[in-house]
Design a protein around this motif. Structure first.
Motif, PDB file in Angstrom:
ATOM      1  N   GLU A 202       0.851  -1.209   0.000  1.00 25.59           N
ATOM      2  CA  GLU A 202       0.000   0.000   0.000  1.00 25.59           C
ATOM      3  C   GLU A 202       0.882   1.253   0.000  1.00 25.59           C
ATOM      4  O   GLU A 202       0.597   2.215  -0.730  1.00 25.59           O
ATOM      5  N   ASP A 203       1.964   1.233   0.782  1.00 20.62           N
ATOM      6  CA  ASP A 203       2.870   2.392   0.812  1.00 20.62           C
ATOM      7  C   ASP A 203       3.492   2.650  -0.561  1.00 20.62           C
ATOM      8  O   ASP A 203       3.708   3.785  -0.955  1.00 20.62           O
ATOM      9  N   LYS A 204       3.786   1.559  -1.273  1.00 20.69           N
ATOM     10  CA  LYS A 204       4.396   1.687  -2.589  1.00 20.69           C
ATOM     11  C   LYS A 204       3.374   2.124  -3.638  1.00 20.69           C
ATOM     12  O   LYS A 204       3.606   3.049  -4.400  1.00 20.69           O
ATOM     13  N   ARG A 205       2.214   1.460  -3.653  1.00 25.39           N
ATOM     14  CA  ARG A 205       1.231   1.706  -4.712  1.00 25.39           C
ATOM     15  C   ARG A 205       0.378   2.952  -4.435  1.00 25.39           C
ATOM     16  O   ARG A 205      -0.109   3.598  -5.366  1.00 25.39           O
ATOM     17  N   GLN A 206       0.112   3.202  -3.166  1.00 23.40           N
ATOM     18  CA  GLN A 206      -0.627   4.414  -2.738  1.00 23.40           C
ATOM     19  C   GLN A 206      -1.953   4.630  -3.458  1.00 23.40           C
ATOM     20  O   GLN A 206      -2.293   5.766  -3.807  1.00 23.40           O
ATOM     21  N   GLU A 207      -2.705   3.538  -3.671  1.00 19.45           N
ATOM     22  CA  GLU A 207      -4.020   3.695  -4.304  1.00 19.45           C
ATOM     23  C   GLU A 207      -5.139   3.703  -3.267  1.00 19.45           C
ATOM     24  O   GLU A 207      -6.317   3.717  -3.611  1.00 19.45           O
ATOM     25  N   GLY A 208      -4.758   3.635  -1.992  1.00 17.27           N
ATOM     26  CA  GLY A 208      -5.768   3.705  -0.933  1.00 17.27           C
ATOM     27  C   GLY A 208      -6.719   2.523  -0.898  1.00 17.27           C
ATOM     28  O   GLY A 208      -7.878   2.646  -0.532  1.00 17.27           O
ATOM     29  N   VAL A 209      -6.218   1.361  -1.294  1.00 17.83           N
ATOM     30  CA  VAL A 209      -7.058   0.158  -1.284  1.00 17.83           C
ATOM     31  C   VAL A 209      -7.405  -0.226   0.159  1.00 17.83           C
ATOM     32  O   VAL A 209      -8.510  -0.665   0.467  1.00 17.83           O
TER      33      VAL A 209
END
Lengths: 281, 281
Positions: A202-209
């Motif tokens: 999540e920290d890497k992709r940061q799409e707020g899933v």
């Protein structure tokens, strides 16, 4: 004769069905699949319980040399034992197809699997989307395709069951380079490790899933007498000690009030209350 | 003492686990849930197999008077038997919560459920989206919320397990208006009826979620010795006779080549080939 593919369920030797036990006891040879999962017991206990020798079938045997398992099923009854239900991993479909090709009769005896028993955590099975696998990350390989699947489920308000990686009988390449066949000790991903990896992605992709505040349920030894189920945010589950394997994790989607009531009994808050009381005492 | 909530699995009386059987035989009272599903056997067979009287608990009993089931669990061991796995229906979570509230100890013994065993049709469990229920349509009530859920799953390339409606011990309102308590004979939705309803909804909604050509798998008596699994298009499954209940249906999403290989053994084409051969003979 028959190749019986028999699910052992989730717990100890007594979680086999009566039908399964009778089938095992009618068999000339009994194989136990020994790589995709483990029971809370060893194969000697199974041997004693069945009154039959149990032969361990490791990954090599099932994937490359499976003929030894099914080849005699035309002349003898053969049992192939699988933790959980026989249809929770591809390899068994394979084994069944290949046995049928040589004209063996195949009978499948179902049992509980984590996919059905996950309902025990209090989140309705009807509200689960697709199941994902969380693989062990290493220096070179940190695949995150589970992130997109969780995103899809959460967009539909659905829960996600995460199956956590298991490494059994992995070759020790360093030793092998020196000409010895050595296997690494088995590894089972803990809920804590899974949460760490989820947060890293999540920290890497940061799409707020999902976030540190997303409600989740960690489960250990599901279906066994000492199972442990704890509900809390991802951040809260980071430090909960779930004990011995196997672990799995559910990431909640939209939570219905009946589900909330069920989850309440597993809340990490209760755990913290107990721990504090212990410390005060 | 303990309230045991015990899954019976999908087949006959021998599909209970050894652990479940031992628990039943330690109990003072044994109840069988008799409304959300049925086994291929009657409760007399169960009684004889267990050596214990089995009391039928119908919908009234479980939903409104469940105290009779769990009230004595503080003084006696009580078994509550459920077809499939205990966590595939809401009502059982309810029973468990209420029993715990009065201080009874609850132990759940898992078993195979249709949600796990559906893997037998050859489509990978990992690639299923949310499960849907198809209710019996009547003149006034033709709810189609399953259509949106199937749409969501198919957008993600996922398979959809459709659980088909069951009507057990439904009141006969006409007779009741005349002052008599009469129940209608039990009804179980067939694959054919489910397909009809699915096509009706597609014709009405016209969003192209699926069509007469969509690949599906019909399953009857899953996990039982005489199970029937047939893969074909929705149009093809309309006229396949699946025989006795329970039926369920999977609507395929994206199909992997390994899944195709598994499905091939259940193809409706094979069925047609056999039938034609019979007719020629």
């Amino acid at each position: 004769m028959v190749l019986y593919v028999i699910g052992l369920g989730l717990g100890d030797e007594t979680d086999i069905t009566v039908r399964g036990l009778r089938a095992v006891q009618s068999c000339d040879k009994v194989y136990l699949e020994n790589y995709t999962s483990i029971l809370g017991i060893d194969h000697k206990t199974l041997s004693e319980f069945y009154g039959r020798e149990v032969i361990l079938a490791d990954r090599d045997c099932v994937e490359t040399g499976a003929e030894v398992i099914y080849a005699n099923a035309k002349e003898q009854n053969i049992a192939f034992l699988v933790v959980g239900d026989p249809f929770c991993a591809t390899t068994h479909s394979d084994l069944i197809l290949r046995a049928q090709e040589i004209g063996a009769k195949v009978e499948v005896i179902h049992n509980a699997s984590v996919m059905g028993a996950a309902g025990a955590c209090g989140l309705q099975l009807y509200s689960y989307g697709q199941t994902v696998s969380i693989p062990f990350f290493n220096d070179k390989w940190r695949p995150d395709s589970f992130y997109d699947k969780i995103a899809f489920n959460r967009k539909g308000g659905l829960h996600t069951l995460c199956l956590l990686d298991i490494k059994v009988k992995e070759p020790d390449f360093e030793a092998m380079a020196r000409g010895r066949t050595v296997f690494l000790p088995p590894r089972f991903m803990s809920v804590n490790q899974a949460v760490e990896q989820l947060l890293e992605v999540e920290d890497k992709r940061q799409e707020g899933v999902y976030s540190r505040d997303t409600l989740c349920v960690g489960m250990a030894r599901l279906g066994q007498r000492d199972q442990k189920i704890v509900a809390g945010t991802l951040a809260e589950l980071l430090s909960v000690d779930f004990g011995a394997p196997l672990h799995s994790l559910v990431i909640a989607g939209d939570v219905h009030f009946l589900e909330e009531e069920m989850l309440a009994q597993f809340s990490v808050k209760l755990l913290q209350a107990t721990t504090t009381a212990d410390e005060t005492a």
